[in-house]
Design a protein around this motif. Structure first.
Motif, PDB file in Angstrom:
ATOM      1  N   ARG A 263      95.838   8.195  45.538  1.00 59.32           N
ATOM      2  CA  ARG A 263      95.628   6.798  45.148  1.00 59.32           C
ATOM      3  C   ARG A 263      94.568   6.690  44.062  1.00 59.32           C
ATOM      4  O   ARG A 263      94.687   5.870  43.143  1.00 59.32           O
ATOM      5  N   TYR A 264      93.527   7.532  44.165  1.00 53.12           N
ATOM      6  CA  TYR A 264      92.472   7.516  43.145  1.00 53.12           C
ATOM      7  C   TYR A 264      93.044   7.853  41.777  1.00 53.12           C
ATOM      8  O   TYR A 264      92.757   7.171  40.784  1.00 53.12           O
ATOM      9  N   MET A 265      93.868   8.899  41.710  1.00 51.29           N
ATOM     10  CA  MET A 265      94.435   9.299  40.423  1.00 51.29           C
ATOM     11  C   MET A 265      95.360   8.214  39.866  1.00 51.29           C
ATOM     12  O   MET A 265      95.346   7.934  38.666  1.00 51.29           O
ATOM     13  N   GLU A 266      96.149   7.616  40.725  1.00 45.78           N
ATOM     14  CA  GLU A 266      97.105   6.606  40.257  1.00 45.78           C
ATOM     15  C   GLU A 266      96.407   5.328  39.797  1.00 45.78           C
ATOM     16  O   GLU A 266      96.772   4.749  38.766  1.00 45.78           O
ATOM     17  N   ARG A 267      95.398   4.887  40.559  1.00 46.81           N
ATOM     18  CA  ARG A 267      94.773   3.601  40.278  1.00 46.81           C
ATOM     19  C   ARG A 267      93.635   3.695  39.263  1.00 46.81           C
ATOM     20  O   ARG A 267      93.481   2.807  38.414  1.00 46.81           O
ATOM     21  N   GLU A 268      92.838   4.751  39.362  1.00 46.92           N
ATOM     22  CA  GLU A 268      91.631   4.831  38.543  1.00 46.92           C
ATOM     23  C   GLU A 268      91.802   5.670  37.287  1.00 46.92           C
ATOM     24  O   GLU A 268      91.015   5.560  36.350  1.00 46.92           O
ATOM     25  N   LEU A 269      92.840   6.517  37.256  1.00 46.66           N
ATOM     26  CA  LEU A 269      93.044   7.393  36.094  1.00 46.66           C
ATOM     27  C   LEU A 269      94.504   7.329  35.636  1.00 46.66           C
ATOM     28  O   LEU A 269      95.220   8.341  35.614  1.00 46.66           O
ATOM     29  N   PRO A 270      94.978   6.139  35.246  1.00 44.94           N
ATOM     30  CA  PRO A 270      96.384   6.030  34.814  1.00 44.94           C
ATOM     31  C   PRO A 270      96.694   6.826  33.554  1.00 44.94           C
ATOM     32  O   PRO A 270      97.852   7.136  33.290  1.00 44.94           O
ATOM     33  N   HIS A 271      95.672   7.156  32.746  1.00 46.40           N
ATOM     34  CA  HIS A 271      95.876   7.954  31.534  1.00 46.40           C
ATOM     35  C   HIS A 271      95.453   9.413  31.754  1.00 46.40           C
ATOM     36  O   HIS A 271      95.035  10.098  30.819  1.00 46.40           O
TER      37      HIS A 271
END
Length: 287
Positions: free
Chosen positions: A180-188
């Motif tokens: 979830r962290y990667m998807e929400r906080e690091l979309p790029h």
């Protein structure tokens, strides 16, 4: 050089929001790759004989001499923000890899030593004890490389490839948290990873700094730091936490059926030059 500023400016030019760049930079570490070919002058050497202070005995574990793995001139290395290597002097890494590979938590560091020789110290090429194995000397050159923890790397078999074989409900709560962290906080994330590796790329076999957060290294650090009578427990979150607390002083690449060593140290011990606090992790992969 302001490496973080260089990365920020390049990421902004790609259209990545500033807050996302800042989050990604919290995990990005620059490391120093050492290889036998490169530009400029050598920064040290693998194997060979060390320059030790005059009158200093060759490092040993009792009557077992410890072979030299690496000698590196700290003043010749590229400077990396947030990595508190000595500004000058020589760092020497000694390890008896076969003995160290069998060491558990009873005597951490028994078969390995990190020695710092300050500039201005009178030194001489040390003559090895008769039973010491001296590896062939290979001069090494330095090049910066970008490094990320395993859970943020692309296609790492320990994390993402394993996750892709599972349904969301089959993931652990910690794996879901990271996802979830990667998807929400690091979309790029893909663009930021590519940019970091484009700016600082090195496929060096031996690396100073960066991350060494594989399962074997994390488990060995836990085993070697346990108090007497404590049982080894190991969770995925422990591995991520250890990666934030420890950094490799020297990290050999994996060699099948041959020993390879990582010298690990806590950030605060590195800043205080407490070399006796460094831990060695030597592995022999035979499968």
């Amino acid at each position: 050089m302001d490496h973080q500023g260089e990365f920020r400016r390049a990421a902004l030019e790609l259209g990545v929001p500033e807050d996302e760049i800042s989050r990604f930079r919290e995990h990005l570490r620059l490391a120093i790759g050492l290889s036998g070919r490169g530009d400029g002058s050598p920064v040290g050497h693998i194997g060979g004989l060390p320059q030790l202070p005059v009158g200093t005995e060759w490092p040993s574990a009792g009557d077992i001499p410890l072979p030299l793995l690496l000698s590196v001139d700290c003043g010749a290395l590229p400077k990396v923000d947030g990595f508190d290597l000595p500004a000058d002097g020589t760092l020497l890494f000694f390890v008896h890899q076969e003995m160290d590979a069998g060491e558990l938590g009873v005597h951490p560091g028994q078969y390995a030593r990190v020695v710092h020789v300050a500039d201005g110290t009178e030194t001489a090429v040390a003559e090895p004890p008769e039973s010491t194995r001296v590896g062939k000397r290979i001069d090494v050159y330095a090049k910066l490389r970008a490094d990320l923890p395993l859970w943020l790397q692309e296609g790492d078999e320990d994390w993402h490839e394993f996750w892709e074989d599972l349904e969301w409900e089959d993931l652990s709560s910690f794996q879901r948290k990271l996802g979830r962290y990667m998807e929400r906080e690091l979309p790029h994330l893909d663009e930021l990873r590519s940019l970091a590796h484009d700016l600082w790329s090195s496929d060096a076999f031996l690396v100073i700094g960066g991350y060494a957060d594989d399962e074997m290294t994390a488990g060995s650090i836990l085993a070697k730091t346990l108090g007497k009578g404590q049982w080894l427990t190991y969770l995925e979150e422990d591995r991520v936490q250890l990666a934030s607390e420890w950094i490799p002083l020297a990290n050999e690449g994996r060699v099948y059926e041959e020993p390879y060593t990582k010298f690990m140290i806590r950030h605060e011990d590195l800043a205080a030059a407490r070399w006796d606090k460094a831990l060695s992790v030597t592995v022999i992969d035979a499968l």
